[in-house]
Design a protein around this motif. Structure first.
Motif, PDB file in Angstrom:
ATOM      1  N   UNK A  26       0.835  -1.194   0.000  1.00  0.00           N
ATOM      2  CA  UNK A  26       0.000   0.000   0.000  1.00  0.00           C
ATOM      3  C   UNK A  26       0.876   1.252   0.000  1.00  0.00           C
ATOM      4  N   UNK A  27       0.424   2.281  -0.710  1.00  0.00           N
ATOM      5  CA  UNK A  27       1.143   3.548  -0.754  1.00  0.00           C
ATOM      6  C   UNK A  27       0.360   4.606   0.019  1.00  0.00           C
ATOM      7  N   UNK A  28       1.045   5.270   0.933  1.00  0.00           N
ATOM      8  CA  UNK A  28       0.415   6.319   1.738  1.00  0.00           C
ATOM      9  C   UNK A  28       0.917   7.673   1.228  1.00  0.00           C
ATOM     10  N   UNK A  29       0.058   8.371   0.512  1.00  0.00           N
ATOM     11  CA  UNK A  29       0.433   9.668  -0.066  1.00  0.00           C
ATOM     12  C   UNK A  29       0.465  10.753   0.999  1.00  0.00           C
ATOM     13  N   UNK A  30      -0.552  10.757   1.848  1.00  0.00           N
ATOM     14  CA  UNK A  30      -0.647  11.753   2.924  1.00  0.00           C
ATOM     15  C   UNK A  30      -0.425  11.085   4.268  1.00  0.00           C
ATOM     16  N   UNK A  31       0.637  11.471   4.961  1.00  0.00           N
ATOM     17  CA  UNK A  31       0.947  10.888   6.262  1.00  0.00           C
ATOM     18  C   UNK A  31      -0.236  11.019   7.207  1.00  0.00           C
ATOM     19  N   UNK A  32      -0.477   9.981   7.985  1.00  0.00           N
ATOM     20  CA  UNK A  32      -1.574  10.002   8.945  1.00  0.00           C
ATOM     21  C   UNK A  32      -2.859   9.379   8.445  1.00  0.00           C
ATOM     22  N   UNK A  33      -2.853   8.877   7.200  1.00  0.00           N
ATOM     23  CA  UNK A  33      -4.098   8.378   6.599  1.00  0.00           C
ATOM     24  C   UNK A  33      -4.117   6.858   6.406  1.00  0.00           C
ATOM     25  N   UNK A  34      -3.121   6.144   6.914  1.00  0.00           N
ATOM     26  CA  UNK A  34      -3.067   4.696   6.690  1.00  0.00           C
ATOM     27  C   UNK A  34      -4.340   3.992   7.145  1.00  0.00           C
ATOM     28  N   UNK A  35      -4.859   4.381   8.281  1.00  0.00           N
ATOM     29  CA  UNK A  35      -6.066   3.718   8.808  1.00  0.00           C
ATOM     30  C   UNK A  35      -7.247   3.848   7.855  1.00  0.00           C
ATOM     31  N   UNK A  36      -7.298   4.945   7.085  1.00  0.00           N
ATOM     32  CA  UNK A  36      -8.396   5.164   6.146  1.00  0.00           C
ATOM     33  C   UNK A  36      -8.229   4.356   4.859  1.00  0.00           C
ATOM     34  N   UNK A  37      -7.014   3.905   4.581  1.00  0.00           N
ATOM     35  CA  UNK A  37      -6.726   3.191   3.338  1.00  0.00           C
ATOM     36  C   UNK A  37      -6.902   1.680   3.471  1.00  0.00           C
ATOM     37  N   UNK A  38      -7.167   1.218   4.687  1.00  0.00           N
ATOM     38  CA  UNK A  38      -7.341  -0.209   4.934  1.00  0.00           C
ATOM     39  C   UNK A  38      -8.775  -0.492   5.368  1.00  0.00           C
ATOM     40  N   UNK A  39      -9.335  -1.580   4.875  1.00  0.00           N
ATOM     41  CA  UNK A  39     -10.684  -1.964   5.282  1.00  0.00           C
ATOM     42  C   UNK A  39     -10.637  -2.660   6.645  1.00  0.00           C
ATOM     43  N   UNK A  40     -11.789  -2.812   7.252  1.00  0.00           N
ATOM     44  CA  UNK A  40     -11.876  -3.523   8.534  1.00  0.00           C
ATOM     45  C   UNK A  40     -11.367  -4.951   8.378  1.00  0.00           C
ATOM     46  N   UNK A  41     -11.732  -5.585   7.276  1.00  0.00           N
ATOM     47  CA  UNK A  41     -11.289  -6.968   7.033  1.00  0.00           C
ATOM     48  C   UNK A  41      -9.776  -7.028   6.865  1.00  0.00           C
TER      49      UNK A  41
END
Length: 246
Positions: A26-41
């Motif tokens: 996964x690529x995180x463009x904006x620091x601090x947003x990793x949790x939003x880029x991953x689904x609950x599953x």
């Protein structure tokens, strides 16, 4: 018989799902947003994760607290950016904190001081960091391997405290200091290699590393020992450069 076979198949299916290796990049463009880029599953099933882009202390909190079965983590192609606030890795009751750029955050994989990330086994750290923060891997009891970058210059206090599955460790040449209790109670540690620029080892850094027998030192001058770094550690062999034998 049919009921028995159905039950057996169900057990086998559950076992396969339980021990399945789930890999993601996964690529995180904006620091601090990793949790939003991953689904609950994904957060409950990913075992092997490669991350690129920019991370800050909030992303490490996500890695530590939300990815429940994370075992292998490669963040070598990330950069760690500065963050200030109460959403980072410090215990929540402590309020706001400042996390510097290019430093693996304090408590990165250690929650509320006494709880390490037990699923974590293998980590490749960012190539650009210059320090490992205090308590970063404390109590990560199943951690077996950490790949340190050549850019690293310091290892913080209690950084690998009670990482009881580490068996050997290589300190890069640019590291100048190892903090107090950095490897204390690493009972499985058998050998360690010190880089050529190490000049200071903190108090109790290797305290009660009972199985630590061999030190390979690439440093021509012995480092300053603060307090008692090797208390209750029973070294049997120290290798140094030829010019340093005396």
């Amino acid at each position: 018989m049919r009921k028995y076979l159905s039950l057996l198949l169900l057990v086998l299916l559950i076992s396969v799902q339980t021990f399945a290796q789930i890999t993601k990049t996964i690529s995180v463009t904006n620091a601090g947003t990793l949790t939003e880029l991953l689904t609950v599953t994904e957060k409950s099933t990913i075992t092997d994760l490669t991350v690129t882009g920019s991370l800050d202390a909030r992303d490490f909190k996500c890695l530590r607290d939300e990815l429940s079965v994370l075992s292998v983590l490669d963040i070598s192609a990330t950069s760690i950016v500065a963050y200030s606030g109460n959403g980072g890795t410090f215990p929540s009751s402590w309020g706001s904190a400042v996390y510097p750029q290019n430093v693996l955050p304090q408590y990165a994989f250690n929650k509320d001081v006494t709880i390490g990330k037990l699923s974590l086994k293998n980590v490749v750290l960012p190539l650009s960091i210059n320090a490992i923060g205090n308590f970063a891997f404390q109590y990560c009891a199943n951690l077996t391997n950490v790949t340190l970058p050549v850019s690293l210059t310091s290892i913080g206090n209690n950084a690998f405290y009670s990482c009881t599955s580490l068996t050997n460790f290589i300190i890069p040449d640019n590291v100048t200091s190892i903090g107090s209790s950095a490897y204390q109670f690493c009972h499985a540690l058998t050998s360690i290699t010190f880089g050529s620029n190490l000049n200071e080892i903190g108090n109790q850094a290797f305290y009660e590393c009972h199985n630590l027998k061999i030190i390979n030192s690439r440093n021509t001058a012995p480092p300053v020992l603060l307090g008692d770094p090797f208390g209750f550690t029973y070294l049997s062999m120290i290798y140094v450069p030829d010019v340093s034998i005396n």
